[in-house]
Design a protein around this motif. Structure first.
Motif, PDB file in Angstrom:
ATOM      1  N   HIS A  28       0.818  -1.202   0.000  1.00  0.00           N
ATOM      2  CA  HIS A  28       0.000   0.000   0.000  1.00  0.00           C
ATOM      3  C   HIS A  28       0.861   1.267   0.000  1.00  0.00           C
ATOM      4  O   HIS A  28       2.088   1.212   0.059  1.00  0.00           O
ATOM      5  CB  HIS A  28      -0.923   0.004   1.220  1.00  0.00           C
ATOM      6  CG  HIS A  28      -1.922  -1.111   1.243  1.00  0.00           C
ATOM      7  ND1 HIS A  28      -1.602  -2.398   1.633  1.00  0.00           N
ATOM      8  CD2 HIS A  28      -3.242  -1.124   0.923  1.00  0.00           C
ATOM      9  CE1 HIS A  28      -2.685  -3.161   1.546  1.00  0.00           C
ATOM     10  NE2 HIS A  28      -3.692  -2.419   1.122  1.00  0.00           N
ATOM     11  N   VAL A  29       0.193   2.409   0.001  1.00  0.00           N
ATOM     12  CA  VAL A  29       0.874   3.698   0.139  1.00  0.00           C
ATOM     13  C   VAL A  29       1.505   3.820   1.514  1.00  0.00           C
ATOM     14  O   VAL A  29       2.606   4.355   1.680  1.00  0.00           O
ATOM     15  CB  VAL A  29      -0.114   4.856  -0.106  1.00  0.00           C
ATOM     16  CG1 VAL A  29       0.518   6.205   0.214  1.00  0.00           C
ATOM     17  CG2 VAL A  29      -0.618   4.827  -1.550  1.00  0.00           C
ATOM     18  N   GLY A  30       0.815   3.311   2.542  1.00  0.00           N
ATOM     19  CA  GLY A  30       1.335   3.372   3.902  1.00  0.00           C
ATOM     20  C   GLY A  30       0.246   3.086   4.909  1.00  0.00           C
ATOM     21  O   GLY A  30      -0.859   2.661   4.562  1.00  0.00           O
ATOM     22  N   GLY A  31       0.567   3.362   6.175  1.00  0.00           N
ATOM     23  CA  GLY A  31      -0.382   3.119   7.251  1.00  0.00           C
ATOM     24  C   GLY A  31       0.305   3.208   8.594  1.00  0.00           C
ATOM     25  O   GLY A  31       1.520   3.448   8.679  1.00  0.00           O
ATOM     26  N   PRO A  32      -0.434   3.018   9.678  1.00  0.00           N
ATOM     27  CA  PRO A  32       0.166   3.040  11.015  1.00  0.00           C
ATOM     28  C   PRO A  32       1.113   1.855  11.220  1.00  0.00           C
ATOM     29  O   PRO A  32       0.832   0.743  10.788  1.00  0.00           O
ATOM     30  CB  PRO A  32      -1.046   2.931  11.952  1.00  0.00           C
ATOM     31  CG  PRO A  32      -2.212   3.379  11.121  1.00  0.00           C
ATOM     32  CD  PRO A  32      -1.904   2.924   9.729  1.00  0.00           C
TER      33      PRO A  32
END
Length: 247
Positions: free
Chosen positions: A138-142
């Motif tokens: 994904h693009v990112g996250g926690p």
């Protein structure tokens, strides 16, 4: 958008009967997405956990019980194969394990893995994984890669153009942080998974959520801007399809 099949999960492992861990229905589903005829060939990539040999051995035992041919791509202290791309293409599924997604991304980029994985995925190999092995696509996250306090990672591979939240029901700080990151525009629309749930993407689009844990859910978190210009996160549940063998 490239024609990749990705299964991004917060699941895949279960307590074993005669082994410490077992491969859960989500791993089997990854092989089904690959259209496997015969014994599935799964390559585990354990970069996020530091390529721990003891865990490789436990996965090998779990795979033996499940009737899966398991191998491992290790990058510490050097790649364990001469031609990483050719090695990965021999498999039906690349399964990325959990751990530090920040360290994973750094090591993969040093070895040219993003380009290799994209090419392997375009050839028909399913890209899958748990936790860090979900966030990475994904693009990112926690993430807790930086320390006990959750912080955002925003330089994921972006094979799918969304943010991601893992362990959404298991670690209380992840839900509010993902919502804040989406509300302020740090992350785009994001999809999150409770433990035991996976997200199936094809060609960069979410096509289905699946679960190996009854009652667990997937979630869409999107940004809405009010008339006064303020923004907020709006969350909606995505009901996953229950896989055979769900517990």
């Amino acid at each position: 958008m490239s024609d990749l099949t990705i299964l991004a999960t917060s699941g895949g492992y279960a307590p074993g009967h005669r082994t410490r861990i077992a491969l859960g229905p989500i791993v089997r589903h990854a092989t089904e997405l690959a259209g496997v005829a015969g014994t599935p060939r799964v390559c585990h990539v354990g970069t996020a956990g530091g390529d721990q040999s003891w865990f490789h051995a436990e996965l090998d035992e779990a795979a033996r019980v499940a009737g899966v041919r398991m191998s491992h791509l290790s990058l510490f202290s050097m790649p364990n194969v001469d031609d990483v791309e050719a090695f990965l293409r021999e498999h039906d599924v690349v399964w990325v394990g959990g751990g530090s997604v920040v360290n994973l991304l750094a090591v993969w980029r040093a070895h040219g893995l993003p380009e290799i994985l994209h090419a392997v995925g375009e050839s028909g190999v399913v890209l899958a994984g748990i936790s860090a092995g979900s966030l990475c696509w994904h693009v990112g996250g926690p993430t807790d890669s930086f320390g006990p306090e959750l912080r955002p990672v925003t330089d994921g591979l972006a094979f799918v153009p969304y943010g991601n939240g893992v362990h959404y029901d298991a670690e209380p700080g992840r839900r509010p942080l993902l919502q804040r990151l989406v509300a302020e525009g740090t992350l785009p629309t994001s999809y999150a998974t409770d433990d035991g749930v996976g997200l199936v993407y094809r060609g960069g689009h979410l096509v289905e959520a699946v679960t190996e844990v009854r009652g667990a859910g997937a979630w869409e978190v999107r940004r809405e801007v009010d008339a006064d210009g303020s923004s907020r996160a709006v969350e909606g549940r995505i009901e996953p399809r229950e896989l055979s063998g769900a517990r």
